[in-house]
Design a protein around this motif. Sequence first.
Motif, PDB file in Angstrom:
ATOM      1  N   PHE D 103     -36.267 -28.351  18.908  1.00 26.43           N
ATOM      2  CA  PHE D 103     -35.443 -27.379  18.277  1.00 26.43           C
ATOM      3  C   PHE D 103     -33.983 -27.861  18.391  1.00 26.43           C
ATOM      4  O   PHE D 103     -33.237 -28.492  17.843  1.00 26.43           O
ATOM      5  CB  PHE D 103     -35.887 -26.080  18.249  1.00 26.43           C
ATOM      6  N   THR D 104     -33.461 -27.138  19.337  1.00 20.14           N
ATOM      7  CA  THR D 104     -32.141 -27.277  19.656  1.00 20.14           C
ATOM      8  C   THR D 104     -31.552 -29.005  20.105  1.00 20.14           C
ATOM      9  O   THR D 104     -30.564 -29.522  19.938  1.00 20.14           O
ATOM     10  CB  THR D 104     -31.520 -26.616  21.086  1.00 20.14           C
ATOM     11  N   GLY D 105     -32.723 -29.546  20.753  1.00 22.72           N
ATOM     12  CA  GLY D 105     -32.651 -30.696  21.131  1.00 22.72           C
ATOM     13  C   GLY D 105     -31.985 -31.865  20.215  1.00 22.72           C
ATOM     14  O   GLY D 105     -31.194 -32.633  20.165  1.00 22.72           O
ATOM     15  N   ILE D 106     -32.844 -31.549  19.108  1.00 20.48           N
ATOM     16  CA  ILE D 106     -32.488 -32.425  17.835  1.00 20.48           C
ATOM     17  C   ILE D 106     -31.135 -32.344  17.348  1.00 20.48           C
ATOM     18  O   ILE D 106     -30.594 -33.330  16.802  1.00 20.48           O
ATOM     19  CB  ILE D 106     -33.733 -32.265  16.716  1.00 20.48           C
ATOM     20  N   ASP D 107     -30.583 -30.976  17.197  1.00 19.00           N
ATOM     21  CA  ASP D 107     -29.191 -30.953  16.954  1.00 19.00           C
ATOM     22  C   ASP D 107     -28.216 -31.507  17.677  1.00 19.00           C
ATOM     23  O   ASP D 107     -27.217 -32.274  17.195  1.00 19.00           O
ATOM     24  CB  ASP D 107     -28.822 -29.306  16.599  1.00 19.00           C
ATOM     25  N   GLY D 108     -28.733 -31.610  19.134  1.00 16.63           N
ATOM     26  CA  GLY D 108     -27.836 -32.666  20.017  1.00 16.63           C
ATOM     27  C   GLY D 108     -27.964 -33.873  19.730  1.00 16.63           C
ATOM     28  O   GLY D 108     -27.037 -34.532  19.635  1.00 16.63           O
ATOM     29  N   LEU D 109     -28.996 -34.449  19.282  1.00 17.35           N
ATOM     30  CA  LEU D 109     -29.380 -35.753  18.975  1.00 17.35           C
ATOM     31  C   LEU D 109     -28.648 -36.313  18.047  1.00 17.35           C
ATOM     32  O   LEU D 109     -27.959 -37.292  17.972  1.00 17.35           O
ATOM     33  CB  LEU D 109     -30.870 -36.078  18.936  1.00 17.35           C
ATOM     34  N   ASN D 110     -28.433 -35.259  16.612  1.00 12.26           N
ATOM     35  CA  ASN D 110     -27.924 -36.012  15.642  1.00 12.26           C
ATOM     36  C   ASN D 110     -26.306 -35.692  16.029  1.00 12.26           C
ATOM     37  O   ASN D 110     -25.631 -36.368  15.291  1.00 12.26           O
ATOM     38  CB  ASN D 110     -28.210 -34.895  14.516  1.00 12.26           C
ATOM     39  N   SER D 111     -25.927 -34.963  16.984  1.00 13.71           N
ATOM     40  CA  SER D 111     -24.342 -34.746  17.156  1.00 13.71           C
ATOM     41  C   SER D 111     -24.180 -36.088  17.733  1.00 13.71           C
ATOM     42  O   SER D 111     -22.978 -36.745  17.617  1.00 13.71           O
ATOM     43  CB  SER D 111     -24.238 -33.706  17.859  1.00 13.71           C
ATOM     44  N   ILE D 112     -24.757 -36.449  18.898  1.00 14.89           N
ATOM     45  CA  ILE D 112     -24.400 -37.535  19.485  1.00 14.89           C
ATOM     46  C   ILE D 112     -24.653 -38.926  18.638  1.00 14.89           C
ATOM     47  O   ILE D 112     -23.618 -39.723  18.837  1.00 14.89           O
ATOM     48  CB  ILE D 112     -25.113 -37.846  20.935  1.00 14.89           C
ATOM     49  N   THR D 113     -25.332 -38.814  17.837  1.00 13.96           N
ATOM     50  CA  THR D 113     -25.402 -40.038  16.755  1.00 13.96           C
ATOM     51  C   THR D 113     -24.300 -40.164  16.032  1.00 13.96           C
ATOM     52  O   THR D 113     -23.508 -41.239  15.910  1.00 13.96           O
ATOM     53  CB  THR D 113     -26.860 -39.670  15.921  1.00 13.96           C
ATOM     54  N   ALA D 114     -23.804 -39.118  15.645  1.00  9.93           N
ATOM     55  CA  ALA D 114     -22.561 -39.319  14.469  1.00  9.93           C
ATOM     56  C   ALA D 114     -21.225 -39.614  15.395  1.00  9.93           C
ATOM     57  O   ALA D 114     -20.611 -40.448  15.042  1.00  9.93           O
ATOM     58  CB  ALA D 114     -22.314 -37.996  13.745  1.00  9.93           C
ATOM     59  N   VAL D 115     -21.163 -38.934  16.368  1.00  6.39           N
ATOM     60  CA  VAL D 115     -19.958 -38.942  17.145  1.00  6.39           C
ATOM     61  C   VAL D 115     -19.745 -40.378  17.867  1.00  6.39           C
ATOM     62  O   VAL D 115     -18.741 -40.881  17.785  1.00  6.39           O
ATOM     63  CB  VAL D 115     -19.837 -37.540  17.978  1.00  6.39           C
ATOM     64  N   THR D 116     -20.972 -40.902  18.435  1.00 10.94           N
ATOM     65  CA  THR D 116     -20.691 -42.003  19.122  1.00 10.94           C
ATOM     66  C   THR D 116     -20.365 -43.160  18.018  1.00 10.94           C
ATOM     67  O   THR D 116     -19.589 -44.080  18.329  1.00 10.94           O
ATOM     68  CB  THR D 116     -21.972 -42.404  19.759  1.00 10.94           C
ATOM     69  N   ARG D 117     -21.066 -43.063  16.783  1.00  9.95           N
ATOM     70  CA  ARG D 117     -20.727 -44.084  15.882  1.00  9.95           C
ATOM     71  C   ARG D 117     -19.138 -44.151  15.576  1.00  9.95           C
ATOM     72  O   ARG D 117     -18.738 -45.039  15.206  1.00  9.95           O
ATOM     73  CB  ARG D 117     -21.466 -43.733  14.532  1.00  9.95           C
ATOM     74  N   ARG D 118     -18.702 -42.989  15.346  1.00  5.54           N
ATOM     75  CA  ARG D 118     -17.263 -42.621  15.185  1.00  5.54           C
ATOM     76  C   ARG D 118     -16.268 -43.294  16.234  1.00  5.54           C
ATOM     77  O   ARG D 118     -15.446 -43.987  16.018  1.00  5.54           O
ATOM     78  CB  ARG D 118     -16.812 -41.276  14.856  1.00  5.54           C
ATOM     79  N   MET D 119     -16.843 -42.896  17.520  1.00  5.51           N
ATOM     80  CA  MET D 119     -15.881 -43.539  18.425  1.00  5.51           C
ATOM     81  C   MET D 119     -16.185 -44.938  18.549  1.00  5.51           C
ATOM     82  O   MET D 119     -15.052 -45.841  18.733  1.00  5.51           O
ATOM     83  CB  MET D 119     -16.683 -42.924  20.055  1.00  5.51           C
ATOM     84  N   ASP D 120     -17.180 -45.634  18.491  1.00  5.42           N
ATOM     85  CA  ASP D 120     -17.227 -46.871  18.583  1.00  5.42           C
ATOM     86  C   ASP D 120     -16.583 -47.747  17.213  1.00  5.42           C
ATOM     87  O   ASP D 120     -15.843 -48.715  17.665  1.00  5.42           O
ATOM     88  CB  ASP D 120     -18.861 -47.610  18.413  1.00  5.42           C
ATOM     89  N   LYS D 121     -16.482 -46.839  16.174  1.00  8.05           N
ATOM     90  CA  LYS D 121     -15.761 -47.454  15.190  1.00  8.05           C
ATOM     91  C   LYS D 121     -14.248 -47.467  15.289  1.00  8.05           C
ATOM     92  O   LYS D 121     -13.333 -48.390  15.329  1.00  8.05           O
ATOM     93  CB  LYS D 121     -16.122 -46.685  13.860  1.00  8.05           C
ATOM     94  N   ASN D 122     -13.843 -46.260  16.021  1.00 10.45           N
ATOM     95  CA  ASN D 122     -12.277 -45.925  16.259  1.00 10.45           C
ATOM     96  C   ASN D 122     -11.796 -46.406  17.311  1.00 10.45           C
ATOM     97  O   ASN D 122     -10.816 -47.084  17.533  1.00 10.45           O
ATOM     98  CB  ASN D 122     -12.140 -44.480  16.182  1.00 10.45           C
ATOM     99  N   LEU D 123     -12.572 -46.818  18.550  1.00 11.48           N
ATOM    100  CA  LEU D 123     -12.061 -47.172  19.988  1.00 11.48           C
ATOM    101  C   LEU D 123     -12.809 -48.195  20.305  1.00 11.48           C
ATOM    102  O   LEU D 123     -12.314 -48.890  21.307  1.00 11.48           O
ATOM    103  CB  LEU D 123     -12.486 -45.820  20.918  1.00 11.48           C
ATOM    104  N   GLY D 124     -13.795 -48.685  19.589  1.00  8.50           N
ATOM    105  CA  GLY D 124     -14.395 -50.119  20.150  1.00  8.50           C
ATOM    106  C   GLY D 124     -15.401 -49.855  21.166  1.00  8.50           C
ATOM    107  O   GLY D 124     -15.863 -50.750  21.822  1.00  8.50           O
ATOM    108  N   THR D 125     -15.562 -48.613  21.414  1.00  5.20           N
ATOM    109  CA  THR D 125     -16.526 -48.329  22.577  1.00  5.20           C
ATOM    110  C   THR D 125     -18.132 -48.849  22.076  1.00  5.20           C
ATOM    111  O   THR D 125     -18.025 -49.037  20.869  1.00  5.20           O
ATOM    112  CB  THR D 125     -16.591 -46.849  22.959  1.00  5.20           C
ATOM    113  N   SER D 126     -18.987 -48.914  23.187  1.00 11.95           N
ATOM    114  CA  SER D 126     -20.160 -49.381  22.607  1.00 11.95           C
ATOM    115  C   SER D 126     -21.402 -48.299  22.870  1.00 11.95           C
ATOM    116  O   SER D 126     -22.466 -48.549  23.680  1.00 11.95           O
ATOM    117  CB  SER D 126     -20.752 -50.694  22.972  1.00 11.95           C
ATOM    118  N   TYR D 127     -21.099 -46.983  22.497  1.00 15.58           N
ATOM    119  CA  TYR D 127     -22.062 -45.873  22.988  1.00 15.58           C
ATOM    120  C   TYR D 127     -23.265 -45.840  22.049  1.00 15.58           C
ATOM    121  O   TYR D 127     -24.324 -45.528  22.374  1.00 15.58           O
ATOM    122  CB  TYR D 127     -21.316 -44.470  23.040  1.00 15.58           C
TER     123      TYR D 127
END
Lengths: 503, 503, 503, 503
Positions: D103-127
């Motif tokens: 339950f709660t964990g999935i919402d965490g998983l979807n959060s890290i999915t979206a934000v790491t994509r954004r970070m990798d796009k903006n910062l060039g990280t590879s999370y």
Amino acid sequence: MIKTVEQYIAHLKDGREVWIEGEKVEDVTTHPHLRTAVEIGAMDYAITADPRFQDLMIVKDEKGEPYHFCLKSMETRDDLMRKRKIVQTTARTCFGLPAGAKFTGIDGLNSITAVTRRMDKNLGTSYSPYVEDYRKEMMANDAAVAVAVTDVKGDRSLRPSKQKQHKDFYLHIVEETKDGIVVRGAKSHISASPTVDDIIVIPTRAMKEDDAPYAVAFAVKPNAKGLIHIMAEHEVADDANDLDSPLAAHIYTSESLLVFDDVFIPKERVFLKGEWKYAGQFAYMFANYHRASADAYKSIENEILVGAAALMAEYNGVADAPHIQDKLAWLAWYAETTDALGRASCFDCAEDKDLNVVFPDPVYSNAAKFFFAEHYHQAIKHLIDITGGIVSTIPSSKDHLSPKIGHYVDKYLAAKEGIPTEHRFRMIKLVKDICSYFLQGVTLHGEGSLAAQRMSIRVTSDWAKYASAAKRAAGIREQSPHPAYSGLLNYPTWTWRTKSNII
Amino acid sequence: MIKTVEQYIAHLKDGREVWIEGEKVEDVTTHPHLRTAVEIGAMDYAITADPRFQDLMIVKDEKGEPYHFCLKSMETRDDLMRKRKIVQTTARTCFGLPAGAKFTGIDGLNSITAVTRRMDKNLGTSYSPYVEDYRKEMMANDAAVAVAVTDVKGDRSLRPSKQKQHKDFYLHIVEETKDGIVVRGAKSHISASPTVDDIIVIPTRAMKEDDAPYAVAFAVKPNAKGLIHIMAEHEVADDANDLDSPLAAHIYTSESLLVFDDVFIPKERVFLKGEWKYAGQFAYMFANYHRASADAYKSIENEILVGAAALMAEYNGVADAPHIQDKLAWLAWYAETTDALGRASCFDCAEDKDLNVVFPDPVYSNAAKFFFAEHYHQAIKHLIDITGGIVSTIPSSKDHLSPKIGHYVDKYLAAKEGIPTEHRFRMIKLVKDICSYFLQGVTLHGEGSLAAQRMSIRVTSDWAKYASAAKRAAGIREQSPHPAYSGLLNYPTWTWRTKSNII
Amino acid sequence: MIKTVEQYIAHLKDGREVWIEGEKVEDVTTHPHLRTAVEIGAMDYAITADPRFQDLMIVKDEKGEPYHFCLKSMETRDDLMRKRKIVQTTARTCFGLPAGAKFTGIDGLNSITAVTRRMDKNLGTSYSPYVEDYRKEMMANDAAVAVAVTDVKGDRSLRPSKQKQHKDFYLHIVEETKDGIVVRGAKSHISASPTVDDIIVIPTRAMKEDDAPYAVAFAVKPNAKGLIHIMAEHEVADDANDLDSPLAAHIYTSESLLVFDDVFIPKERVFLKGEWKYAGQFAYMFANYHRASADAYKSIENEILVGAAALMAEYNGVADAPHIQDKLAWLAWYAETTDALGRASCFDCAEDKDLNVVFPDPVYSNAAKFFFAEHYHQAIKHLIDITGGIVSTIPSSKDHLSPKIGHYVDKYLAAKEGIPTEHRFRMIKLVKDICSYFLQGVTLHGEGSLAAQRMSIRVTSDWAKYASAAKRAAGIREQSPHPAYSGLLNYPTWTWRTKSNII
Amino acid sequence: MIKTVEQYIAHLKDGREVWIEGEKVEDVTTHPHLRTAVEIGAMDYAITADPRFQDLMIVKDEKGEPYHFCLKSMETRDDLMRKRKIVQTTARTCFGLPAGAKFTGIDGLNSITAVTRRMDKNLGTSYSPYVEDYRKEMMANDAAVAVAVTDVKGDRSLRPSKQKQHKDFYLHIVEETKDGIVVRGAKSHISASPTVDDIIVIPTRAMKEDDAPYAVAFAVKPNAKGLIHIMAEHEVADDANDLDSPLAAHIYTSESLLVFDDVFIPKERVFLKGEWKYAGQFAYMFANYHRASADAYKSIENEILVGAAALMAEYNGVADAPHIQDKLAWLAWYAETTDALGRASCFDCAEDKDLNVVFPDPVYSNAAKFFFAEHYHQAIKHLIDITGGIVSTIPSSKDHLSPKIGHYVDKYLAAKEGIPTEHRFRMIKLVKDICSYFLQGVTLHGEGSLAAQRMSIRVTSDWAKYASAAKRAAGIREQSPHPAYSGLLNYPTWTWRTKSNII
């Protein structure tokens, strides 16, 4: 002295500069838009002229000279209780509003009395003799008096001296001479200024050092040169139409925007002049007195509101519906709680023996104001709920009185048998007036906003008492609990398990 | 067909008998008090004439003839969603109100469509062909149409036939001939009746057998002999003064008391005639459609309310105060929740396949109406709280525009730097109008009172689902739980202690 | 006499039949689940033994014999004010609850005093001497006394004699002999019955003629044959755990279901026996006294609630957040308004000279009860809002005290610097207890439900006053207005337009 | 893969360090206090094993391998609607709570999915590849997953790096090696951590530059060295007593204080490491998903609440009382509005095409959460009002089942004919549980406090739309109004008086 109605009215023709709806008023005693305001002022004198009310209204000074009780300094609980009774009596007479001649102004007078005594004591100034002289002059003239507190304020996030567009958003001293001061600025929401003899002016808020020129309090005559009264847009289209606007036609109090275009104030009428640390106290003490005054008249206004709801329920034939009965019970509760809280603020008054004054208990007076303002929109919601959609769609009384179609209105707006349609018609119009934007604004913001009451309650409540109560219940030991929680016994025979830190 | 503005206006000059403030209106298209009502009606035609809106507004019949979408029978979810969009578009155009030419009337048309089909099916009557003919005539004329539902009701505790003072408190049939019927009575709160081409009339409540003569529905022309429109008292003193009454001057919808003084209705326009068991269904189906219509336009009205609050906060310089921000968040929540609930009622619509109609989900449409009406007084309380006491004491625009004192008003009613005083002045006047008794009454009672919504929610909610939920949680075994609670699994590995009666 | 703690406790070992959680209690003075109830009862005697409280608590009879003030008949305003002070003092001592030995029972004693006097006067019965004898015996024994009012009621829509499943849902007389009566039934929510010396039993509602056997009032000993005390499920798992249940461990009042399995009552202890017209008056007079008692102790309970909120805000480091300050101000307002209204009910008490009794003003006492119960859920919502989600997830004190992991709890549940974690921990546990279902139920339903208060306010309010207020404002002439609206002056100089029917 | 219940349970025996009430739990799968938590987790696997639910619960990857739908990335509106249906189905099964395994964990998983994509796009990280790998591993293991968001926070007025007592109030990196990081701190209110396979950890708030070490997100195994689960005090005295605690015995979700005593995280499981500007986005995106999840299950919890109220009304015999019916209508409105708003948040979802994700509309999801939390205390007040004081005083089921006194309880707690006393008894116990402090805290603070929702609504609402609405209504000309207010027509035939500045 005690003035007559005629003397009061005659005195208003003094060339004061009053504007309404873009028009300069030639004579405030004859302009139709001002008639109600004059009546409300005059009522004060009509009451003192009536033997049935003189025991309540009139006292005598040491020489045996009669004067209006409201002009007396508040020195005992009984003074406050009597003043409360006067407010309620005039409010019953004036359809919910207190009579205008000595209402807000008196609270201003009592504020300057207390604060100038404190200043003179602490700072060595000599303002309080000026206040005493002023009070005596008012007694001698049986003056009608208003108070001007609220500055127009400009950007509310900026203090007086930090305003950007101009520096006149708060009233301030622009010049000082040996004879007095010159002030500029504008005060907002000033009740009754065009129909009084005197206006007391005090600051609206606490100040900081660079706001010193804005720390100013004084008295001024309504016809002073440079003083312009710009009245609020007139709510009632036809002032004489008390059928369609029964309340609005009776309670209009001539709120004005009071512009000070470099007005000279002689030094004998100046009660604060730059002592910025005391600016806030004028507002605070005024609020203490004035919220209790509001509590007093609002409980009367509420009687009208509750009565209108009960009669609409009866006239509509729904008085026995359980959800209507619940709403009526709520409304009676609303009225009586306002009354009880307001009374408590006078009965349990605060006393400052040093200054020889009493004032209403700040927690209770604010609790009462907060109570009625917080719940006012619930009250008018209930009222409209009971009355029905007809409040929005009722025809004009001209239709009701029309020889051509009046019979239709009379036939179809009838409801419960035995109730004349005219009664229902009038009551609906009363409901309409009670629910006006005007009363909403006055109820929420008159005598300070809800935020002001919350702040007052917060700063004047006995938090140490509450903390001791909770600490004791939580088992947190205190060195010096609040007196109400000192010396209480422990449970007689039980040793509680928790060793450490328990009381 | 699609009419022009000019055609619409020309059609209103037909001798209809309209009264306002005791005066008979000679020409509804030129009387100042009726201009706004005419504009709002005309707006409907102006929009259909504008190519940018035609995709939304116009459909074609099987012959390729264009007609107004609102005149179409509601047969799919998309129909309801499109109608909702039309209501919101016209409401944005008309300052919160939907355009008047086809608003309430359409909900009446859809009600008589559904209920007459059901009657014809169940009773073997033949009303529905009359309704279809009527609908086609309206399409052919691009008619503006109103609906008259609410009877004047007399004593609310008595049914129509039990009224005491007279028997005309509910509209009823007084005579029947082979050509039609004659009706007597009066309907209250009738929006736009003086400015439409057609009026649909339906019962306001369920009836019992002895109320049969009151079970009557029909269509009538506004200029029918014996039909008298008595309009509500005009809220705005000067109809052209959109500075001091910005909203009131734009949204007046000419509510009227509609008197039927023995009006003849030809049988082809009669849709219910004594079948008392079906009387309540007309009101019920109308309410289903109309509450969703109200939900649609109220969410637009709320946009104005929320915007006014946000701009007043900005203009006053208090936009950053935390308690103001909390109130603004609440107001946005108020607006968006109304919108979401209203939309849900159309999206999750109910369908009656037998009758080939869809209608808004009753729980959601009532939930939306209840939501916005229940909280409206909280909303205007917040609005006035943010705006300040100035809502009660603002001078007239004539003062602001005065060459003599206008500069004072402009100087002292300024607030945040960079905001013209005129903007703040106009916004305060808007707030005043939003908080009027008129909108309070309309919001609470228009489309039915809070009590009506509570009743609708109560009778249409899925109580069996709730009961199964609670019984399962309490461990009470059910033979046939609600489908939503059937076939659910038990906890996998644990045997609960309580043997008996557990699921 | 004035008993000692030891005498009180010794007296409880009399074979009374008490059950808790399926177990028969051998000795109420030693059972762990009953220790708090015994402590609360004993506290009454500990206080009277302490010289600091004796001026408040003890009076002397005509022979100079001391007795507990609460056992005195209420004859003056001062009596009510003093009793209020006693309740508040014991409530401060007992963590918000009044001491149990003479709390509810006294209100029952005062009810039977007033109503039997009225009955004897009106009906010629002779119950009141029995009451006086009973009162004297209680004085002589310094009795702890409870009252049993609320019947279990069965189907709430049916009167006592109309119940269907059986006829014992309301307590009633099943047999009468020359020596007394035999009663059967059960009373619910009976505070402190296992730890008192005497129980007064009165009807819970008004009766009709066929309910006559249910119209019964009397006194009974807790160990009477056939009397069974079935106590409420124990809220606290470990009675000695005042760390995790600081409030619950201190205020448990042993509510019981009191079963009368054919209990004999000697005639000298019977105060009502079939005079059904008077049944409701026992409940009404009890409610008048008891709501004021509740108002008194609730204002103390509120002190704990407000203090907990203020300290949690401080401990969490959010005391300066504006929205927290607003909530704290609201909570202080909640506490002080409850206090002021409760006091008003005693100060403005009603008097029945015929019966030589005073009782709290019904409008104010109900207004106070309604005020605190209506707003209680708002209060606990604010409290939890301030405290945080930790109220639901805080570990046990056993974790905090654990040598293995206690340091983690201490480190991570710390908050504001300078506040020991233990203080925050204890305060969170207190919050948890304040928000329990137990206090919710007691606050809403103890001393009558909200519906009961609404009904009381409705029937005791001065509706004629409200009606006169509204009629005068609407311009409706009255022949005999309410005294508060009689003889008021008209506006002095203006003749209103409306000729007919104006005042 | 899809795991079985047995596989799930077996996996929990991995040496994780769990404490409850001062005791270290040897085996989480057998400790009585944890049984319910295990059941709730296991239910997730029981459902996927049941063919009736597999269409809803299971999808296949590109290789045809089945996996749990909740582990899928949210890419379309239908994904969100399906996930909502899953939450509601499991919540119906688990007595109002969603099943705990995903339950709660999935919402965490979807959060890290979206934000790491954004970070990798903006910062060039590879999370984001790490996240994808992690997601695949979870699919392969059919993992049960929790999320840890809320830090213990210390002094709430201080940011992480400014805390005074120590620097560990927010979780932070204390060491970094080439293989990973070491973290210290504690997270509060962690649902289900002792009964899952994986825990996702993200920041709880926005950070500033000096908070960089606190900007950390990662995944960790429940049995990681140094990770200690300290569980909340157990609410239920006897875990098997589902008669006296029907809800509490079923929904306990093992909230824990999760202590990180220098836990090592391998770099492949680290998703944020010092990029402080993105810390707040993890919390924000989690909140977006999680508030919608809460909206979904709360509407089911509400079904139980509403059903309990309706059944108590029926059982008590008061279902026909008008004030009860009003309260029931209100409660149904409460439930259905929560449902409609929650659904709207999924249906009108927001889309980020760049990141290939959808998420619930922030205004609607917050509006739903605010709606149900704001009104929850009103709901339980109504529930207790309907149930009666018996909620506070009901005996234990042991009394009811007692062979000695059970017959008294059965006789006297009966009410409406035809309803077994046991049903009423169970329902009262259910009410008691619904009104617990536990659910109050969870409802107000779970998924963020009311203040958090207000803030979210404020920052995500379309204020430009509101401003354009109000400006147009006030007659203030705009250069570029909001699109919703662009291109609207003026009234067709009227020229308004006000020349300047009008639209």
